[in-house]
Design a protein around this motif. Structure first.
Motif: not given
Ligand code: AMP
Ligand code: GLY
Length: 425
Positions: A355-365
């Motif tokens: 989650a700490a990276h810029a320009d990436s998102y973790v969406f949960h399923a």
């Protein structure tokens, strides 16, 4: 304003995330939600298919807007019930949801209105269907009429395969009642792409294009899944093709629905084959795609709450909808064995680091909370999206975050976006 989102997948996490960014600062609820959604919305323990339970909750809590994610509650008439009670709803009525709920309904609508699609015939009689398959020969496509959780379509390379598919659907009832009627369709050659559009009953605003990867293994091999990854834009959809899809496909479809008295409000999702003769409809869905949403909504610059309200109120023509130029790509991290049987309850590590990276998102399923731990609870577990200056850079950002996350038996494709990268466009 209180907003209820219905659903529990990566799509709904992306929807909640996009709604949460609104200047209107809504208070979000999600039924039933998942572990990731619970960080930005209050999860409500009511299943997406529990129409009565959802209507009752809305009558008690009086949300200012209800956004419906999956097809099943739409096909069961959730939007109709809520609209009747005076709620603002993003999602089509039961009649509109037939666009996904019945392949026969959609095929008839397309053919009667000369909207480009594969030639097809519909059967309820097994012997007649068999005779048709033998007369047509292969390749040929067999589709269960009703909802079959994305598994009702068989692309058959030989007539033997087609006969087997007919037997499975019509005699063995592999898809239950959904397969008692089948649509048998001409095989279309070309490249696939999806165009999702906001529709408020009248105005149609197409979103940026997207493409998912349906097969479970690299090289587009193995069985079909709900989708193992996606990217946006799909380079095959040029600007002129985008126009052509709006004029020759989306506009006549919405006009045909209007003539039937159907005021379609929500997302109309066109699954297309870009053939040498032009774009043709493979299928319509009555909702956002999953995982297409996870690459489309991160590119949306306009306030998503305003869009949903405008769709619900028939005021889409008042809005200017703007998109981020940067491409997005999403990698689905799945449980071992998916789309077949899979274990649950595996502890997921590395979510904070990712989650700490810029320009990436973790969406949960398919995730759940057990104490303080996030564990797997579904086939598709996480959808990791990256944004970048190019599709390659978006993929790099997504895969970097994927590399930080681990759970036992994790499976993800290493080749998301290969077609976009090798197309030379
Ligand atoms: P659907 O569930 O209708 O999207 O179909 C699943 C997949 O089957 C599509 O994404 C296509 O890859 C394939 N498919 C469906 N219909 C056709 C067709 N008429 N010709 C070729 N491929 C098809
Ligand atoms: N990704 C395909 C779908 O949502 O139907």
């Amino acid at each position: 304003m209180d907003i209820l989102v219905v659903g529990s997948g990566g799509r709904e996490h992306a929807m909640c995330w996009s709604l949460a960014k609104s200047k209107r600062q809504p208070k979000l609820f999600c039924a039933p939600g998942n572990a990731g959604i619970s960080k930005i919305a209050q999860c409500v323990d009511i299943k997406a298919e529990d129409i009565e339970g959802l209507v009752k909750w809305c009558k008690d809590r009086k949300p200012g807007l209800v956004v419906i994610g999956p097809e099943v509650p739409l096909c069961l008439g959730l939007a109709d019930e809520l609209t009747k009670e005076g709620f603002q709803v993003f999602g089509p009525s039961k009649a509109g949801a037939q666009m996904e709920g019945s392949k026969d309904f959609t095929k008839k609508l397309l053919l009667e209105n000369h909207i480009p699609t594969a030639r097809a015939a519909t059967f309820t009689d097994y012997e007649k269907a068999l005779a048709y398959v033998r007369a047509q020969g292969a390749p040929i496509v067999i589709k269960a009429d009703g909802l079959a959780a994305g598994k009702g379509v068989t692309v058959c390379e030989t007539t033997d395969q087609a006969e087997l598919a007919l037997e499975e659907a019509m005699k063995k009832k592999a898809f239950g009642e959904a397969g008692s009627k089948v649509v048998i369709e001409e095989f279309l050659k070309g490249e696939e792409a999806s165009i999702l559009a906001f529709v408020d009953g009248e105005t149609i605003v197409p979103m940026v294009s997207a493409q998912d990867h349906k097969r479970v293994f690299d090289g587009d091999k193995g069985p079909n899944t709900g989708g193992m990854g996606a990217y946006s834009p799909a380079p095959v959809v040029t600007e002129s093709l985008h126009e052509e899809i709006l004029d020759k496909i989306l506009k006549p479809t919405v006009a045909a629905l209007q003539r039937m008295g159907i005021v379609y409000k929500g997302v109309l999702y066109a699954g297309l084959m870009i053939t040498p003769e032009g774009p043709k409809v493979i299928e319509y869905n009555c909702r956002f795609g999953d995982p297409e949403t996870q690459v489309v909504l991160p590119r949306l610059k306009t306030d998503f709450v305003n869009i949903c309200m405008a769709v619900a109120q028939g005021k889409l023509s008042h809005l200017k909808i703007e998109w981020d130029e940067r491409p997005a790509a999403c990698v689905v991290m799945a449980s071992e064995g998916y789309p077949g049987a899979y274990p649950k309850g595996k502890v997921i590590e590395g979510l904070e680091k990712a989650a700490a990276h810029a320009d990436s998102y973790v969406f949960h399923a398919g995730t759940a909370l057990v104490g303080y731990k996030t564990v797997t609870s579904g086939g598709r577990v996480l959808c990791v999206t990256g944004l970048g200056a190019t599709i390659q850079e978006a993929l790099d950002h997504a895969y970097q975050a994927v590399g930080d996350i681990h759970f036992e038996g994790v499976h993800f494709r290493k080749d998301i976006g290969w077609r976009a990268l090798t197309s030379g466009r």
